[in-house]
Design an enzyme around this catalytic site. Structure first.
Site, PDB file in Angstrom:
ATOM      1  N   HIS A 428       0.836  -1.204   0.000  1.00 46.63           N
ATOM      2  CA  HIS A 428       0.000   0.000   0.000  1.00 46.63           C
ATOM      3  C   HIS A 428       0.867   1.249   0.000  1.00 46.63           C
ATOM      4  O   HIS A 428       0.656   2.170  -0.800  1.00 46.63           O
ATOM      5  CB  HIS A 428      -0.925  -0.009   1.217  1.00 46.63           C
ATOM      6  CG  HIS A 428      -1.754   1.233   1.357  1.00 46.63           C
ATOM      7  ND1 HIS A 428      -3.101   1.268   1.066  1.00 46.63           N
ATOM      8  CD2 HIS A 428      -1.431   2.498   1.757  1.00 46.63           C
ATOM      9  CE1 HIS A 428      -3.568   2.491   1.277  1.00 46.63           C
ATOM     10  NE2 HIS A 428      -2.563   3.251   1.699  1.00 46.63           N
ATOM     11  N   GLU A 429       1.841   1.295   0.907  1.00 45.25           N
ATOM     12  CA  GLU A 429       2.667   2.496   1.015  1.00 45.25           C
ATOM     13  C   GLU A 429       3.510   2.708  -0.232  1.00 45.25           C
ATOM     14  O   GLU A 429       3.617   3.829  -0.739  1.00 45.25           O
ATOM     15  CB  GLU A 429       3.555   2.420   2.259  1.00 45.25           C
ATOM     16  CG  GLU A 429       2.801   2.355   3.575  1.00 45.25           C
ATOM     17  CD  GLU A 429       1.786   3.471   3.745  1.00 45.25           C
ATOM     18  OE1 GLU A 429       1.972   4.566   3.172  1.00 45.25           O
ATOM     19  OE2 GLU A 429       0.783   3.253   4.446  1.00 45.25           O
ATOM     20  N   HIS A 432       1.795   4.390  -3.081  1.00 44.27           N
ATOM     21  CA  HIS A 432       1.730   5.852  -3.070  1.00 44.27           C
ATOM     22  C   HIS A 432       2.865   6.429  -3.906  1.00 44.27           C
ATOM     23  O   HIS A 432       2.679   7.414  -4.638  1.00 44.27           O
ATOM     24  CB  HIS A 432       1.824   6.384  -1.642  1.00 44.27           C
ATOM     25  CG  HIS A 432       0.560   6.262  -0.860  1.00 44.27           C
ATOM     26  ND1 HIS A 432      -0.644   6.771  -1.305  1.00 44.27           N
ATOM     27  CD2 HIS A 432       0.302   5.706   0.354  1.00 44.27           C
ATOM     28  CE1 HIS A 432      -1.586   6.526  -0.404  1.00 44.27           C
ATOM     29  NE2 HIS A 432      -1.043   5.878   0.606  1.00 44.27           N
TER      30      HIS A 432
END
EC number: 3.4.24.-
Length: 633
Positions: A428-429, A432
Site C-alpha cells: 500500500h505504502e 503511493h
C-alpha cells in the site's frame, strides 16, 4: 524541471506527497492541524480518446515529427496565446504511450497548479489529454518588476505559525538560489533546510494569487505551503508529499504471519528488473540491506539520519534471523523486521517495473543505467520507526529525490505487532510512490492532493495490495479485508471488506457524497477496481505466480492485466483526477494496449458500482450511473 518558456495554449500543477496508511483524518503529525482543510481542489479536465475524436477531430489526427513536437502543438492549439514550459520528464512508456507534461507560466513564473498532459498513442496520434490551465484575468505586470510581494522570511514564518511547525528560525538567514527561489539557512526542527519559491497559484474562485511556496520536510509530513505573498498570515493550500543472497521471510504472496510460515529464499531478485541484484548499485556491492532500489534500517528514534542507523550485516549474505509473532519487545527481532521490509519493498519494485514503472517513468533507483529518468532516489525504508505508532507512511518527492517509507509498531495486540511483517502495508505504502510519480509526470509529485484524487491514491494502494495477495482457489465470491493483522481485528481498517457482493460491500460512486476523508473515498475507489479485477479474471483467467507473463506486451491473465491497465491509467489521467477521469483513463489504457478488447468488461465493472456512462463529478453532489455503452448492453 527546467524547461523552455513557450508561447501557446493550456492546464494545472507539480509537487511531492506524504501519505499515511490508516488514519481516519489527515492531521499534521502531533500538532492538531487538519491538512484536509488545505487540500487543493480537483479541477482538472480530461478528454478521453473518444472525446478527442468527437470534439477535437483535427487535434486527434495530429501526427508527424516527434511526439514532443506533436504534444507542444496540441497545447498551442488548445490554449492559444498562453505561455507555458515543457517539464523535463517526458517519456515513452512500456505500453508505447508517450507522455508529455507542461506547466503554465505567467510573467516568467510558474502557475504551480496549472498543468497540461498530452498522451500520444503508438500510432503517433493524440490519444488523450488533461489539463488545469488558468483562464482568468492576468496581472498587468510582473511582480518582480513592481516588487509587489513580501519578504520570503515573512512567508516562512507565516507557514510555520499557521501550521504550528516546530521549527526554530530565530537565527535564520536567506540564501538566494535564483531570481524566484531561496533557501532558509540556520533553522532547526526540519529534516533539511526549508526552501521558498515565488510562484502563482490558481484559486478556486477563478482568480490568481501570488504566493511563496514554502517547502518544509518534517519527517511524517513533507509540506509545500502556498503562503500569500502579500498577506503572509494566509495559507492558501498545502501539499503533503508523505502518503503517509538468502532471506528468511514471509514469501509473497503471504500477507501476514497468520497465513503462512517464514522460509529461506535464495537470490529472490529478477535480473531483468534489478540487474545489479538487490544488494548492489552497480558501483558498490553491499553485505547489508542496501542496494540500487532501497536501503532498509531500524529507526528507533524516528530521526532523519538513516545512513548511520543500524541495519543487519551478513558477510556471507545470509539474512536469516529469528522471529515469531509472540516475540517481545520488538527490538529483539529488528534484524528480521528490516530484512522482511527490504524483501517486500524490492519485490514491489520488481513487479511494478515489469508493469511499466521503469526508470523513465520515474521509479525509485540510485543507478538508472542510462535508461532515462533521474537516479539517486532509492526508497529509504525505516523499520520500527519511533516517530509514531499504529500507522505507516510514504513520502514521494519528485524524481531524483529518495522516497521514504516509515512503518511503525502497532499496539492493538499483545504483544505489539510490527507492520514490516504485513505485506499489504508495505505494498500500500509503496503504491503511493507509484501513483504520485506516474500521475502528472515524474517531476510533479503533488497531483493527488485533492480530496477525490487523494482518495484514489489510498484506493490504488489497497487495490494492488489486495490483488497481489489473491490465493489460487479464490474466485469472484472471495472477500478481502485490509489491515486485519496489524489492527488485530477481523474488520481491518476500512469501511467494508472488498467484495463483488453488494450486500457485503454496498459502496457505490455516490457514496463519496457522504465522505470527506481520503481513506473512506479510497475504499469506494478500490471497491470499484475490485469489480474490474474479477471481470478481467473471469475473462482471461488468473496467474497465481509472483510475476506476469506477457504476450505481445500484454499480460496473458486477468489479474496482471488489471494491474497493468490501472497502472497505465495513472500515467494517462490528468493531474488531480476525479473518479470519472480515472475511469476514462483506464478504458483508454485498454484501447492502447489491447485495441479495446476489454471495453465492455471494464464498463460493466464501473457501472455496477455507479460509475457508468452517465456518472458526473461534483464534489458535493456526484451523480451515479449504471448505464453502459450500447455495444455493451
Amino acid at each position: 524541471m527546467h524547461g523552455l518558456l513557450l508561447a501557446a495554449a493550456g492546464l494545472l500543477s507539480l509537487p511531492l506527497h506524504v501519505l499515511a496508511h490508516p488514519q481516519p483524518s489527515t492531521n499534521l503529525a502531533g500538532r492538531g492541524v487538519d491538512l484536509d482543510a488545505y487540500r487543493m481542489a480537483d479541477r482538472s479536465s480530461y478528454m478521453s480518446s473518444d472525446d478527442m475524436k468527437l470534439k477535437q477531430p483535427a487535434i486527434a489526427s495530429l501526427s508527424g515529427g516527434n511526439y514532443v513536437d506533436t504534444a507542444t502543438e496540441v497545447v498551442k492549439r488548445m490554449m492559444p496565446g498562453m505561455t507555458f514550459r515543457m517539464v523535463d520528464d517526458h517519456y515513452v512508456g512500456e505500453s508505447g504511450i508517450s507522455h508529455v507534461y507542461f506547466r503554465q507560466t505567467m510573467h516568467g513564473m510558474d502557475i504551480d497548479n496549472a498543468d497540461f498532459n498530452v498522451n500520444i498513442g503508438k500510432d503517433g496520434k493524440v490519444l488523450s489529454l488533461g489539463h488545469s490551465f488558468y483562464t482568468g484575468p492576468a496581472p498587468d505586470k510582473a511582480p518582480v518588476e513592481k516588487r509587489d510581494f513580501s519578504d520570503p522570511m515573512q512567508a516562512f514564518h507565516g507557514a510555520c505559525k499557521a501550521l504550528n511547525l516546530p521549527i526554530n528560525a530565530d537565527k535564520a538567514t536567506i540564501q538566494t538560489m535564483n531570481e524566484h527561489e531561496v533557501m532558509f539557512m540556520g533553522t532547526s526542527g526540519a529534516m533539511s533546510d526549508p526552501q521558498g519559491k515565488l510562484c502563482y497559484m490558481a484559486k478556486e474562485d477563478g482568480t490568481l494569487a501570488l504566493t511563496w511556496r514554502v517547502e518544509t520536510d518534517m519527517g511524517d509530513n513533507w509540506l509545500l505551503s502556498y503562503v500569500d505573498a502579500k498577506e503572509t498570515d494566509k495559507v492558501h493550500n498545502v501539499v503533503d508529499y508523505v502518503s503517509h543472497a538468502t532471506y528468511q521471510v514471509y514469501k509473497w504472496p503471504i500477507p501476514d504471519p497468520t497465513e503462512g510460515k517464514r522460509e529461506i529464499v535464495q537470490n529472490p531478485w529478477n535480473l531483468k528488473t534489478s540487474p545489479f541484484t538487490w544488494i548492489s548499485d552497480g558501483k558498490t556491492n553491499y553485505t547489508t540491506t542496501r542496494g540500487n532500489n532501497a536501503i532498509a534500517q531500524a529507526n528507533f528514534d524516528g530521526g532523519e539520519d538513516y545512513l548511520n542507523n543500524y541495519r543487519p550485516d551478513s558477510k556471507n549474505l545470509k539474512f536469516e534471523y529469528p522471529y515469531a509473532p509472540n516475540m517481545s519487545p520488538p527490538k529483539s527481532y529488528i534484524d528480521a523486521s528490516v530484512t522482511q521490509l527490504f524483501y517486500s519493498a524490492n519485490m514491489v519494485h520488481d513487479l511494478y517495473y515489469m508493469l511499466g514503472f521503469t526508470e523513465k517513468a520515474g521509479n525509485f533507483q540510485v543507478n538508472n543505467r542510462g535508461q532515462g529518468g533521474k537516479g539517486n532516489d532509492f526508497v529509504i525504508l525505516n523499520a520500527q520507526d519511533g516517530s509514531g505508532t499504529n500507522n505507516a507512511n510514504f513520502a514521494t518527492p519528485p524524481d531524483g529525490k529518495p522516497g521514504r517509507m516509515r512503518v511503525y509498531i502497532w499496539t492493538k495486540a499483545k504483544p505489539s505487532r510490527d507492520s514490516s511483517f504485513e505485506a499489504g502495508t508495505v505494498i500500500h505504502e509503496y503504491t503511493h510512490g507509484l501513483s504520485n510519480r506516474l500521475c502528472g509526470g515524474p517531476a510533479n509529485a503533488g497531483c493527488l492532493n485533492g480530496m477525490e484524487s487523494g482518495g484514489m491514491g489510498e484506493g490504488w494502494g489497497d487495490f494492488f495490495a489486495t490483488a497481489i495477495r489473491l490465493k489460487p482457489n479464490d474466485n469472484r465470491n472471495s472477500n478481502y479485508v485490509h489491515g486485519e493483522w496489524v489492527n488485530n481485528s477481523p474488520k481491518g481498517n476500512r469501511l467494508y471488506p472488498y467484495s463483488t457482493n453488494l450486500q457485503t460491500n454496498p459502496l457505490v460512486y455516490t457514496s463519496c457524497n457522504k465522505y470527506n476523508e481520503v481513506h473512506a473515498i479510497g475504499t469506494v475507489w478500490c471497491s470499484i477496481l475490485y469489480e474490474v479485477l474479477w471481470n478481467l479474471i473471469d475473462k482471461h483467467g488468473k496467474n497465481d505466480g509472483p510475476t506476469p507473463v506477457f504476450e505481445n506486451g500484454v499480460p496473458n491473465d486477468g489479474k496482471y492485466l488489471a494491474l497493468k491497465l490501472v497502472l497505465d491509467g495513472m500515467a494517462i489521467q490528468p493531474c488531480k483526477p476525479t473518479f470519472v477521469q480515472a475511469r476514462d483513463a483506464i478504458i483508454d489504457a485498454d484501447m492502447n494496449l489491447t485495441k479495446g478488447s476489454n471495453k465492455c468488461e471494464l464498463w460493466k465493472a464501473f457501472a455496477k458500482r455507479g460509475l457508468g456512462v452517465g456518472a458526473k463529478y461534483d464534489p458535493k453532489n456526484r451523480t451515479g450511473s449504471k448505464a453502459v455503452p450500447k455495444e455493451c448492453q
